[in-house]
Design a protein around this motif. Structure first.
Motif, mmCIF file in Angstrom:
data_model
loop_
_atom_site.group_PDB
_atom_site.id
_atom_site.type_symbol
_atom_site.label_atom_id
_atom_site.label_comp_id
_atom_site.label_asym_id
_atom_site.label_seq_id
_atom_site.Cartn_x
_atom_site.Cartn_y
_atom_site.Cartn_z
ATOM 1 N N ALA A 1 -1.025 -0.918 6.979
ATOM 2 C CA ALA A 1 -1.223 0.300 6.187
ATOM 3 C C ALA A 1 -1.804 -0.145 4.851
ATOM 4 C CB ALA A 1 0.089 1.031 5.982
ATOM 5 N N VAL A 2 -2.789 0.564 4.369
ATOM 6 C CA VAL A 2 -3.417 0.214 3.101
ATOM 7 C C VAL A 2 -2.983 1.203 2.033
ATOM 8 C CG1 VAL A 2 -5.606 0.139 1.830
ATOM 9 C CG2 VAL A 2 -5.378 -1.046 4.022
ATOM 10 N N VAL A 3 -2.494 0.673 0.919
ATOM 11 C CA VAL A 3 -2.115 1.473 -0.243
ATOM 12 C C VAL A 3 -3.210 1.305 -1.287
ATOM 13 C CG1 VAL A 3 -0.400 1.858 -2.046
ATOM 14 C CG2 VAL A 3 0.325 1.105 0.243
ATOM 15 N N ILE A 4 -3.720 2.395 -1.805
ATOM 16 C CA ILE A 4 -4.741 2.352 -2.852
ATOM 17 C C ILE A 4 -4.057 2.602 -4.189
ATOM 18 C CG2 ILE A 4 -6.911 3.287 -3.693
ATOM 19 C CD1 ILE A 4 -7.498 4.250 -0.874
ATOM 20 N N GLY A 5 -4.044 1.578 -5.038
ATOM 21 C CA GLY A 5 -3.433 1.699 -6.350
ATOM 22 C C GLY A 5 -2.121 0.956 -6.456
ATOM 23 N N ALA A 6 -1.996 0.111 -7.493
ATOM 24 C CA ALA A 6 -0.764 -0.648 -7.727
ATOM 25 C C ALA A 6 -0.061 -0.149 -8.972
ATOM 26 C CB ALA A 6 -1.073 -2.146 -7.849
ATOM 27 N N GLY A 7 0.004 1.169 -9.117
ATOM 28 C CA GLY A 7 0.796 1.778 -10.170
ATOM 29 C C GLY A 7 2.217 1.993 -9.681
ATOM 30 N N PRO A 8 3.013 2.775 -10.400
ATOM 31 C CA PRO A 8 4.412 2.974 -9.999
ATOM 32 C C PRO A 8 4.569 3.501 -8.575
ATOM 33 C CG PRO A 8 4.055 3.776 -12.239
ATOM 34 C CD PRO A 8 2.704 3.432 -11.695
ATOM 35 N N VAL A 9 3.771 4.498 -8.193
ATOM 36 C CA VAL A 9 3.925 5.097 -6.863
ATOM 37 C C VAL A 9 3.338 4.190 -5.788
ATOM 38 C CG1 VAL A 9 3.379 7.107 -5.441
ATOM 39 C CG2 VAL A 9 3.995 7.418 -7.840
ATOM 40 N N PHE B 1 -8.879 3.297 10.314
ATOM 41 C CA PHE B 1 -9.566 3.679 9.082
ATOM 42 C C PHE B 1 -10.443 2.519 8.625
ATOM 43 C CE2 PHE B 1 -5.956 6.566 8.953
ATOM 44 C CZ PHE B 1 -6.541 7.742 8.492
ATOM 45 N N LEU B 2 -11.596 2.842 8.092
ATOM 46 C CA LEU B 2 -12.490 1.859 7.495
ATOM 47 C C LEU B 2 -12.548 2.120 6.001
ATOM 48 C CD1 LEU B 2 -15.864 0.534 8.734
ATOM 49 C CD2 LEU B 2 -15.685 1.425 6.419
ATOM 50 N N ILE B 3 -12.191 1.124 5.221
ATOM 51 C CA ILE B 3 -12.158 1.259 3.762
ATOM 52 C C ILE B 3 -13.200 0.318 3.184
ATOM 53 C CG2 ILE B 3 -10.732 1.031 1.684
ATOM 54 C CD1 ILE B 3 -8.303 1.370 3.648
ATOM 55 N N GLU C 1 -17.327 -5.282 0.894
ATOM 56 C CA GLU C 1 -16.345 -5.684 1.899
ATOM 57 C C GLU C 1 -15.717 -4.453 2.537
ATOM 58 O OE1 GLU C 1 -12.058 -8.074 2.200
ATOM 59 O OE2 GLU C 1 -13.158 -7.994 0.300
ATOM 60 N N GLU C 2 -15.381 -4.576 3.820
ATOM 61 C CA GLU C 2 -14.746 -3.479 4.535
ATOM 62 C C GLU C 2 -13.397 -3.926 5.080
ATOM 63 O OE1 GLU C 2 -17.688 -2.241 7.372
ATOM 64 O OE2 GLU C 2 -18.741 -1.005 5.885
ATOM 65 N N VAL C 3 -12.407 -3.067 4.937
ATOM 66 C CA VAL C 3 -11.036 -3.344 5.346
ATOM 67 C C VAL C 3 -10.629 -2.299 6.372
ATOM 68 C CG1 VAL C 3 -8.642 -3.532 4.564
ATOM 69 C CG2 VAL C 3 -10.500 -4.318 3.079
ATOM 70 N N LEU C 4 -9.963 -2.717 7.440
ATOM 71 C CA LEU C 4 -9.469 -1.792 8.451
ATOM 72 C C LEU C 4 -7.980 -1.533 8.235
ATOM 73 C CD1 LEU C 4 -11.220 -3.108 11.686
ATOM 74 C CD2 LEU C 4 -12.003 -1.359 10.067
ATOM 75 N N ALA C 5 -7.550 -0.315 8.563
ATOM 76 C CA ALA C 5 -6.157 0.071 8.311
ATOM 77 C C ALA C 5 -5.665 1.026 9.383
ATOM 78 C CB ALA C 5 -6.033 0.726 6.947
#
Length: 472
Positions: free
Chosen positions: A9-17, A133-135, A141-145
């Motif tokens: 699973a890919v999380v976008i953002g390394a803030g609090p949430v 998913f393709l990110i 670069e492309e990441v799969l999730a």
């Protein structure tokens, strides 16, 4: 096992949430990767590091993250203390990001440009739910999730000054005079404001924080002037619930601001809709257009646009999103947080069901999930990701057992006129209130009723006006 289950699973953002999502994914044994555009955890939080939040630590620490930190011997801060953004980043987010359970899975400088399905555009349906998913990242670069949890927030997409949702005329030409939310007035940005006339546009907590800092600066720097402009006829929404607020710091924020306005240290302009902005002799001429077509103007040295933020869904344009046309949140969540339809004092708990889109496996969480709704607490985001991750793990009982334990605002009606008839917000509390309710969002009314010194542009102060849903 499905092929998707072999992907993270890919999380976008390394803030609090985003980091809370990572902690929950670790606890559930789901492989994950966190993609952060900045160079450190909490990059956006660090940009307002000088600001002290109004919610104490106990509302700002995710339970799953706390369990990981405690196991590592983390010394928790005083849970009743109020952290600054810098303290939140240094004392919580950074230690969390450094844990061996999370650190190997965090990638910094990884800006997401687009999200799609591998080999499928938005039109293709067959096999969609079973396609990764393709990110695509900014460098190509492309990441799969297997799933995407978008916790990228809204900090990078502030609202414009124009009242119609469009930039005011000339807004781009005055960029050198324009500040976005929460400048460090008493610190690194002090020289830009000392001895100058600053106009703050906006009615939220960001505006209130900046106004209080400017008032403090003006007390020690001769020639410093502060003008506050709002579009509505009353500042009651910004003043909030005062002593009735379960977060004392939030209540005190509005009370202190009101005292400065009443004392004349901050000039309040109401019914203020920015029409044009023109550089003039090293200053900015701001022209206001009223509803009747009339225009007035004011000249200032700096403008702080504390007009809020909006989500940017462009990276997900090839996904099937079901967005409310007004709020920009999911269609299921929007009526629960719409400031135009705010119910008294609470917002229902919500989780994966309210955050789901037709694009199975994609969830916008945190600030981004609220669309244009102006108020959000980290604890709400923490419960969102707990529910979403439980659903990804197949634990639907836990996913749907959503709970919010948040403080009341002391403000309870979005339309003060409604309280003048029928059920007043100052009357007895309703009975039979459902359990597990929390903070309401998008508040535009209040309980305060003391006289306010309101003025219109280029006019003398008018006394005896009141704000709030309860008459004096």
């Amino acid at each position: 096992m499905r092929a998707l289950d072999n992907l993270p699973a890919v999380v976008i953002g390394a803030g609090p949430v985003g980091l809370a999502a990572a902690a929950n994914l670790h606890e559930r044994g789901i492989a994950f990767t966190v993609l952060e555009a900045g160079d450190a955890a909490g990059a956006a939080v660090r940009q307002w590091g000088h600001v002290r939040v109004f919610s104490p630590w106990r509302y700002n620490i995710d339970p799953a993250a706390r369990r990981l930190l405690d196991d590592a011997g983390w010394v928790a801060p005083d849970l009743e203390a109020l952290p600054t953004g810098a303290e939140l980043a240094a004392d919580y987010l950074q230690p969390l990001a450094e844990l061996p359970q999370l650190k190997p899975h965090l990638r910094y400088g990884a800006r997401v440009e687009a999200i799609s399905r591998l080999g499928l555009d938005r039109l293709r349906t067959a096999g969609r739910e079973h396609t990764p998913f393709l990110i695509r990242l900014a460098g190509g670069e492309e990441v799969l999730a297997r799933a995407v949890i978008d916790a990228s927030g809204t900090w990078g997409t502030p609202n414009v000054l124009g009242a119609s949702g469009l930039p005011a005329r000339g807004e781009a030409t005055v960029a050198a005079f324009l500040e976005h939310a929460l400048p460090d007035v008493l610190g690194t940005d002090r020289d830009r404001f000392a001895g100058r006339h600053t106009l703050v546009v906006g009615a939220g907590h960001s505006a209130a924080n900046t106004l209080l800092s400017l008032a403090e600066l003006a007390a020690g720097e001769p020639g410093t002037e502060v003008t506050w402009a709002i579009r509505t006829a009353s500042p009651a929404r910004t003043y909030g619930g005062g002593d009735a607020d379960a977060l004392p710091a939030r209540g005190a924020l509005g009370s202190r601001l009101r005292a400065h306005v009443d004392a004349g240290r901050i000039r309040l302009l109401t019914g203020f809709s920015v029409h044009t902005l023109t550089p003039t002799d090293g200053r900015v001429r701001v022209v206001v257009r009223h509803a009747d077509g009339g225009e007035e103007s004011i000249r200032v040295d700096r403008i702080v646009a504390a007009t809020g933020f909006r989500p940017d869904h462009s990276i997900a344009s090839e996904l099937r999103l079901d967005l409310d046309p007004v709020m920009g949140a999911t269609r299921a969540l929007a009526p629960l947080i719409d400031p135009n339809e705010h119910s008294c004092g609470t917002v229902p708990p919500h989780g994966v069901d309210e955050l789901s889109h037709p694009e199975v496996g994609y969830y916008a969480v945190g600030m981004k999930s609220y669309g244009r709704a102006p108020t959000f607490l980290m604890a709400t985001g923490y419960e969102q990701v707990r529910s979403v991750v439980a659903a990804l793990a197949g634990d639907w009982d836990a996913a749907r057992d959503v709970r919010l334990d948040l403080p009341e605002t002391g403000v309870c009606n979005s339309n003060p006129a409604d309280s003048a008839t029928g059920d007043s917000c100052c009357g007895p509390a309703p009975t039979g209130e459902p359990a597990a309710r929390g903070l309401a969002t998008g508040i535009t009314g209040g309980l305060l009723s003391a006289p306010l010194n309101l003025v219109t542009l280029d006019a003398a102060p008018a006394g005896g006006q009141t704000g709030g849903c309860c008459g004096s």
